[in-house]
Design an enzyme around this catalytic site. Sequence first.
Site, PDB file in Angstrom:
ATOM      1  N   ARG A 259       0.786  -1.236   0.000  1.00  7.80           N
ATOM      2  CA  ARG A 259       0.000   0.000   0.000  1.00  7.80           C
ATOM      3  C   ARG A 259       0.820   1.290   0.000  1.00  7.80           C
ATOM      4  O   ARG A 259       0.245   2.374   0.066  1.00  7.80           O
ATOM      5  CB  ARG A 259      -1.018   0.032   1.154  1.00  7.80           C
ATOM      6  CG  ARG A 259      -2.029  -1.089   1.120  1.00  7.80           C
ATOM      7  CD  ARG A 259      -3.223  -0.816   1.994  1.00  7.80           C
ATOM      8  NE  ARG A 259      -2.862  -0.689   3.405  1.00  7.80           N
ATOM      9  CZ  ARG A 259      -3.733  -0.465   4.378  1.00  7.80           C
ATOM     10  NH1 ARG A 259      -5.010  -0.326   4.077  1.00  7.80           N
ATOM     11  NH2 ARG A 259      -3.349  -0.383   5.635  1.00  7.80           N
ATOM     12  N   ASP A 260       2.141   1.206  -0.104  1.00  7.67           N
ATOM     13  CA  ASP A 260       2.930   2.430  -0.240  1.00  7.67           C
ATOM     14  C   ASP A 260       4.152   2.175  -1.109  1.00  7.67           C
ATOM     15  O   ASP A 260       5.267   2.613  -0.791  1.00  7.67           O
ATOM     16  CB  ASP A 260       3.350   2.966   1.129  1.00  7.67           C
ATOM     17  CG  ASP A 260       3.820   4.427   1.066  1.00  7.67           C
ATOM     18  OD1 ASP A 260       3.410   5.141   0.121  1.00  7.67           O
ATOM     19  OD2 ASP A 260       4.588   4.840   1.954  1.00  7.67           O
ATOM     20  N   LEU A 261       3.938   1.464  -2.213  1.00  5.82           N
ATOM     21  CA  LEU A 261       5.031   1.207  -3.151  1.00  5.82           C
ATOM     22  C   LEU A 261       5.384   2.504  -3.871  1.00  5.82           C
ATOM     23  O   LEU A 261       4.523   3.187  -4.420  1.00  5.82           O
ATOM     24  CB  LEU A 261       4.631   0.131  -4.156  1.00  5.82           C
ATOM     25  CG  LEU A 261       4.432  -1.269  -3.575  1.00  5.82           C
ATOM     26  CD1 LEU A 261       3.751  -2.177  -4.593  1.00  5.82           C
ATOM     27  CD2 LEU A 261       5.778  -1.862  -3.140  1.00  5.82           C
TER      28      LEU A 261
ATOM     29  N   ASN B 249      10.825   3.578  -1.554  1.00  5.83           N
ATOM     30  CA  ASN B 249      10.703   2.337  -0.771  1.00  5.83           C
ATOM     31  C   ASN B 249      11.260   1.122  -1.507  1.00  5.83           C
ATOM     32  O   ASN B 249      10.993  -0.023  -1.121  1.00  5.83           O
ATOM     33  CB  ASN B 249       9.243   2.100  -0.376  1.00  5.83           C
ATOM     34  CG  ASN B 249       8.793   3.064   0.705  1.00  5.83           C
ATOM     35  OD1 ASN B 249       9.615   3.649   1.406  1.00  5.83           O
ATOM     36  ND2 ASN B 249       7.486   3.248   0.839  1.00  5.83           N
TER      37      ASN B 249
ATOM     38  N   THR C 160       1.039   7.346  -1.068  1.00  5.86           N
ATOM     39  CA  THR C 160       1.783   8.534  -1.472  1.00  5.86           C
ATOM     40  C   THR C 160       1.213   9.058  -2.781  1.00  5.86           C
ATOM     41  O   THR C 160       1.091   8.307  -3.757  1.00  5.86           O
ATOM     42  CB  THR C 160       3.279   8.202  -1.651  1.00  5.86           C
ATOM     43  OG1 THR C 160       3.814   7.758  -0.395  1.00  5.86           O
ATOM     44  CG2 THR C 160       4.056   9.423  -2.122  1.00  5.86           C
TER      45      THR C 160
END
Length: 305
Positions: free
Chosen positions: A144-146, A150, A185
């Site tokens: 959920r935050d690729l 990261n 993001t």
Amino acid sequence: MTNKSTLDDYTILEKIGSGLTAKVKVVRDSESGEVYAAKIYRSKSCEASSRNIIRTADNEIANLQQISHPNVIKLICSNKSGEYVKKSGERYSCAYIVMEFCPNGNFYETIRNIGRFNENISRFYFHQLINAIDAAHQRHIVHRDLKLENLLLDGDYNLKVTDFGFSASVFDKDGSRMLRTHLGTEGYMAPELYMNINYYGESVDVFAAGVILFIFRSVNPPFSRANMSDRIYEILVKNPKKFWGLYSRNKPQNYYSEEFKSLIMGMLHPNPERRFTIYDIKNHPWYNGPIASLEEVQSIFRRNA
């Protein structure tokens, strides 16, 4: 007074990152001499905020413990009541996790310094990314935050997915596969997240991976946000030919192959029901095209060192 700050049995070497809930530092095991990365969760004066930070740490630890894959950052150990001792002698309690250290930075820095990848190198890293996502999804975990920041590069320049602070089970509290918490993001978030509707976590990860692949080949992202108020995103949805025409300016003829365009359009489809799955991606012609060797990948970094 000491020369170096310490974190339990680790010596702090340097700070390499900072976020809303944690800071990341390079540490050395005082006994073995091994170097790792420690994610140290921030203490808050507000009790409710501190509880939320501990929950974030617990979530990241629990989900990382379930995933074992060469392209997912390896969890070494964790402690919810560690002791940080500053050089001044000041002490405070903190939660932290220790992970393998990736000395070659993240993909945001890499793309900024090296520029866009050719198709074969893009495939090399895209395969590693998709295999890491697939490994998480098989454990029923979504990231959920690729995003580029990261994705790390280890000592051999292999990709490692990190920062599972926003990760979650694919199943919501009611047992359905529709998640409700809207986070991520901007620029990588799927359109359904901007619409404040329930969503499939796997599909959100695929959308973010599509944005990442586009940046591999283009340097710049495809749009600012996946919302119809964004002019470029609106063009992508309503007039794909014009979208590709815009991004093909000042690039060699046929820079974006038809197979590449097809894959990107499938991964960035505005309708999550019609968006590509991991299965679709792995069976797509572009995905199965020529791929660079690790030696070829390493050579581009040596040339730009």
